[in-house]
Design a protein around this motif. Structure first.
Motif, PDB file in Angstrom:
ATOM      1  N   PRO A  92       0.824  -1.206   0.000  1.00  9.69           N
ATOM      2  CA  PRO A  92       0.000   0.000   0.000  1.00  9.69           C
ATOM      3  C   PRO A  92       0.864   1.265   0.000  1.00  9.69           C
ATOM      4  N   ALA A  93       0.379   2.286  -0.678  1.00  3.12           N
ATOM      5  CA  ALA A  93       1.141   3.538  -0.791  1.00  3.12           C
ATOM      6  C   ALA A  93       1.435   4.155   0.568  1.00  3.12           C
ATOM      7  N   VAL A  94       0.511   4.030   1.502  1.00  4.12           N
ATOM      8  CA  VAL A  94       0.720   4.642   2.823  1.00  4.12           C
ATOM      9  C   VAL A  94       1.898   3.988   3.555  1.00  4.12           C
ATOM     10  N   MET A  95       2.131   2.701   3.296  1.00  2.00           N
ATOM     11  CA  MET A  95       3.267   2.013   3.916  1.00  2.00           C
ATOM     12  C   MET A  95       4.581   2.499   3.315  1.00  2.00           C
ATOM     13  N   LYS A  96       4.637   2.557   1.988  1.00  2.00           N
ATOM     14  CA  LYS A  96       5.849   3.049   1.332  1.00  2.00           C
ATOM     15  C   LYS A  96       6.134   4.490   1.739  1.00  2.00           C
TER      16      LYS A  96
END
Length: 197
Positions: A92-96
């Motif tokens: 997920p983008a929020v993790m990256k």
């Protein structure tokens, strides 16, 4: 040496996510061991904007206050378990984004993974391993992969992790690896800090 602190990071922030269930499950198994102190770290508590800093945190702390709080939390921890969904063959983008907002705080710390999705989140986990190496982390080989059939069973058929006993041996193997690396790297970091003092 004090008991190492492990952050179980939930990689998604969307409504209705499965990550809460997976994080609570691995937290329960880890807490029963007694050799690690685990806590759930929810990215919802760190609402960072998409990375918008003048430079990488490699060069200095970010301006954003949520990102600074995130960096302080990462610095407190001795190791990590990233509980990750797989979106379009990646994390997920929020993790990256969260990984992009810290650097030195992650260095020389181990990380393990609990992935979930069609192929157990394997592609997201592999992406994260590459990013973690760049952050000078030590990713474990062992990981937990919650496949599509198990996920559907829990999301749509009323099943729970209690019905998925086949996942527990992989969780134990992963935690064994994580505990070894956490203790070894914590001792090495402390020795290095003592020599520098």
């Amino acid at each position: 040496m004090s008991k190492p602190r492990i952050g179980i990071v939930i990689s998604t922030t969307r409504e209705g996510r499965f990550g809460d269930k997976a994080a609570e499950w691995i937290h329960g198994i880890a807490a029963a061991r007694g050799d690690l102190h685990t806590e759930i770290v929810d990215l919802r508590d760190y609402p960072m904007p998409f990375f918008d800093e003048l430079a990488s945190p490699f060069y200095g702390p970010p301006k954003d206050e949520a990102a600074r709080r995130w960096g302080r939390k990462v610095a407190e921890l001795d190791g990590f378990i990233f509980v990750t969904a797989e979106y379009n063959h990646g994390p997920p983008a929020v993790m990256k984004n969260a990984l992009d907002y810290a650097y030195k705080e992650f260095n020389r710390k181990p990380v393990a993974f609990v992935g979930y999705g069609g192929v157990g989140g394997a592609r997201a986990v592999e992406h994260l391993r590459l990013v973690c190496v760049e952050l000078q982390m030590a990713p474990t080989k062992a990981a937990v992969h919650i496949g599509g059939a198990d996920l559907i069973g829990m999301l749509m058929q009323g099943k729970t992790f209690a019905d998925m006993a086949h996942l527990e041996p992989t969780a134990v193997a992963m935690l064994d690896d994580l505990a070894w690396w956490t203790h070894a790297l914590k001792a090495a970091r402390e020795e290095t800090a003592a020599k520098a003092a």
